[in-house]
Design a protein around this motif. Structure first.
Motif, PDB file in Angstrom:
ATOM      1  N   ILE A   1       0.925  -1.324   0.022  1.00 17.69           N
ATOM      2  CA  ILE A   1      -0.199  -0.042   0.208  1.00 17.69           C
ATOM      3  C   ILE A   1       1.118   0.903  -0.342  1.00 17.69           C
ATOM      4  O   ILE A   1       0.854   2.218  -0.370  1.00 17.69           O
ATOM      5  CB  ILE A   1      -0.895   0.018   1.193  1.00 17.69           C
ATOM      6  CG1 ILE A   1      -2.283  -0.818   1.514  1.00 17.69           C
ATOM      7  CG2 ILE A   1      -1.703   2.043   1.166  1.00 17.69           C
ATOM      8  CD1 ILE A   1      -2.508  -1.084  -0.320  1.00 17.69           C
TER       9      ILE A   1
ATOM     10  N   VAL B   1       0.011   3.735  -3.395  1.00 12.42           N
ATOM     11  CA  VAL B   1      -0.745   5.247  -2.985  1.00 12.42           C
ATOM     12  C   VAL B   1       0.354   6.428  -4.620  1.00 12.42           C
ATOM     13  O   VAL B   1      -0.407   6.704  -4.434  1.00 12.42           O
ATOM     14  CB  VAL B   1      -0.872   5.596  -1.600  1.00 12.42           C
ATOM     15  CG1 VAL B   1      -1.344   5.064  -0.705  1.00 12.42           C
ATOM     16  CG2 VAL B   1       0.710   5.858  -0.972  1.00 12.42           C
TER      17      VAL B   1
ATOM     18  N   VAL C   1      -6.074   1.962  -6.022  1.00 13.51           N
ATOM     19  CA  VAL C   1      -5.880   2.832  -4.326  1.00 13.51           C
ATOM     20  C   VAL C   1      -7.592   2.851  -4.037  1.00 13.51           C
ATOM     21  O   VAL C   1      -7.633   2.223  -2.414  1.00 13.51           O
ATOM     22  CB  VAL C   1      -5.125   3.859  -4.161  1.00 13.51           C
ATOM     23  CG1 VAL C   1      -4.870   4.669  -2.757  1.00 13.51           C
ATOM     24  CG2 VAL C   1      -3.428   3.160  -4.639  1.00 13.51           C
ATOM     25  N   ALA C   2      -8.050   3.261  -4.309  1.00 13.50           N
ATOM     26  CA  ALA C   2      -9.415   3.868  -3.897  1.00 13.50           C
ATOM     27  C   ALA C   2     -10.455   2.701  -3.757  1.00 13.50           C
ATOM     28  O   ALA C   2     -11.093   2.907  -2.574  1.00 13.50           O
ATOM     29  CB  ALA C   2     -10.078   4.775  -4.888  1.00 13.50           C
TER      30      ALA C   2
ATOM     31  N   LYS D   1      -8.968   1.062  -0.430  1.00 10.11           N
ATOM     32  CA  LYS D   1      -9.773   1.731   0.507  1.00 10.11           C
ATOM     33  C   LYS D   1     -11.317   1.281   1.239  1.00 10.11           C
ATOM     34  O   LYS D   1     -11.403   1.016   2.321  1.00 10.11           O
ATOM     35  CB  LYS D   1      -9.290   3.532   0.224  1.00 10.11           C
ATOM     36  CG  LYS D   1      -8.434   3.728   0.314  1.00 10.11           C
ATOM     37  CD  LYS D   1      -7.290   5.220   0.098  1.00 10.11           C
ATOM     38  CE  LYS D   1      -6.343   5.406   0.801  1.00 10.11           C
ATOM     39  NZ  LYS D   1      -6.040   6.852   0.361  1.00 10.11           N
TER      40      LYS D   1
ATOM     41  N   GLY E   1     -12.248  -1.840   2.777  1.00 12.99           N
ATOM     42  CA  GLY E   1     -11.363  -1.941   3.788  1.00 12.99           C
ATOM     43  C   GLY E   1     -10.464  -3.211   4.203  1.00 12.99           C
ATOM     44  O   GLY E   1     -10.337  -3.572   4.964  1.00 12.99           O
TER      45      GLY E   1
ATOM     46  N   VAL F   1      -7.101  -1.977   3.527  1.00 11.09           N
ATOM     47  CA  VAL F   1      -6.045  -1.324   3.206  1.00 11.09           C
ATOM     48  C   VAL F   1      -4.225  -2.094   4.476  1.00 11.09           C
ATOM     49  O   VAL F   1      -3.469  -2.160   4.386  1.00 11.09           O
ATOM     50  CB  VAL F   1      -5.859   0.283   4.054  1.00 11.09           C
ATOM     51  CG1 VAL F   1      -4.443   0.889   4.002  1.00 11.09           C
ATOM     52  CG2 VAL F   1      -6.312   1.251   2.268  1.00 11.09           C
ATOM     53  N   GLU F   2      -5.557  -2.179   5.816  1.00  6.02           N
ATOM     54  CA  GLU F   2      -4.508  -2.547   6.877  1.00  6.02           C
ATOM     55  C   GLU F   2      -4.136  -4.487   6.510  1.00  6.02           C
ATOM     56  O   GLU F   2      -2.816  -4.817   6.828  1.00  6.02           O
ATOM     57  CB  GLU F   2      -5.423  -2.816   8.275  1.00  6.02           C
ATOM     58  CG  GLU F   2      -5.161  -1.201   8.785  1.00  6.02           C
ATOM     59  CD  GLU F   2      -6.036  -1.604  10.008  1.00  6.02           C
ATOM     60  OE1 GLU F   2      -6.604  -2.633  10.663  1.00  6.02           O
ATOM     61  OE2 GLU F   2      -6.871  -0.637  10.830  1.00  6.02           O
TER      62      GLU F   2
ATOM     63  N   GLN G   1      -1.269  -4.267   4.111  1.00  2.00           N
ATOM     64  CA  GLN G   1       0.135  -3.568   4.954  1.00  2.00           C
ATOM     65  C   GLN G   1       0.325  -4.679   5.898  1.00  2.00           C
ATOM     66  O   GLN G   1       1.607  -4.047   6.416  1.00  2.00           O
ATOM     67  CB  GLN G   1      -0.482  -2.590   5.640  1.00  2.00           C
ATOM     68  CG  GLN G   1      -0.776  -0.889   5.039  1.00  2.00           C
ATOM     69  CD  GLN G   1      -0.848   0.370   5.347  1.00  2.00           C
ATOM     70  OE1 GLN G   1      -1.743   0.287   6.223  1.00  2.00           O
ATOM     71  NE2 GLN G   1      -0.686   1.082   4.889  1.00  2.00           N
TER      72      GLN G   1
END
Length: 171
Positions: A27, A31, A40-41, A44, A47, A49-50, A53
Motif C-alpha cells: 500500500i 499510493v 487504491v481508492a 480503501k 477496507g 488497506v490494513e 499492509q
C-alpha cells in the motif's frame, strides 16, 4: 532465498511515474503510482488497506486505471458504493495470492503444467496463468485475459505484478 532473489528484491522499479521501494509495503508504494489511483481508492473502499499492509507475503496482480476503464461504464462507481463492499472485496482479493510468486516462479509453474498453471486466489476462486510469447497472462473463471505489463515489483511484504485488465471472480 537465493542470492539472485536477494538482489532482485533490492531493485527499485518505476510504476506510474513513482519509484516502488522494496523496503515499503504494498500500500505504501501503490499510493504513489499515478496509474493505480482507482485500485487504491477501491482498496480503501473495501477496507483492505490494513490487510495489504500486513506481513504477507502477498502477490498482487495490480490493475491499472486503464484496466478499470475497460469494465462496462458505471461498474467501478457501482463497486465503490458502501452497499457493494463485499462484492468489491471479492473482486480485489481475486487479484491476490497468498505467498510471494515472482515472475520466474509463475513461469516455472506454467512450464511444469505444460503451458498452464492454476493458482487459488485469496478470495478462493482460481486464476489460470499461461504464456503468450514471453508475457505472462492470466485467465479468469469467465475466460477474460489479463497480461502482466510490469513484473516483479518487490515490496517488503510481497510482490506486485502490474496487469492491463481487471480479472473477475464468479459473481
Amino acid at each position: 532465498m537465493t542470492a539472485q532473489d536477494s538482489m532482485m528484491s533490492q531493485e527499485t522499479k518505476m510504476v506510474g511515474g513513482a519509484e516502488m521501494y522494496p523496503s515499503k509495503d504494498i500500500i505504501s508504494n501503490a499510493v504513489n503510482s499515478k496509474d493505480h489511483t482507482t485500485l487504491v481508492a477501491a482498496v480503501k473502499a473495501a477496507g483492505l488497506v490494513e490487510t495489504l499492509q500486513g506481513d504477507g507475503p502477498f502477490t498482487v496482480f495490480a490493475p491499472t486505471n486503464k484496466a478499470f476503464e475497460k469494465l462496462p461504464e458505471g461498474t467501478v462507481a457501482t463497486l465503490l458504493k458502501p452497499e457493494n463492499k463485499s462484492t468489491l472485496q471479492s473482486v480485489l482479493t481475486y487479484h491476490v495470492l497468498a505467498g510471494k510468486f515472482s515472475a520466474t516462479k509463475i513461469v516455472e509453474a506454467i512450464k511444469k503444467g505444460k503451458g498452464k498453471a492454476t493458482f487459488t486466489t485469496v478470495n478462493g476462486d482460481t486464476l489460470t496463468a499461461m504464456l503468450k510469447g514471453k508475457k505472462v497472462q492470466l485467465k479468469d473463471v469467465a475466460g477474460n485475459i489479463s497480461t502482466v505489463s510490469i513484473s516483479d515489483v518487490n515490496q517488503s511484504n510481497g510482490v506486485i505484478h502490474v496487469v492491463d485488465t481487471v480479472v473477475l471472480p464468479v459473481m
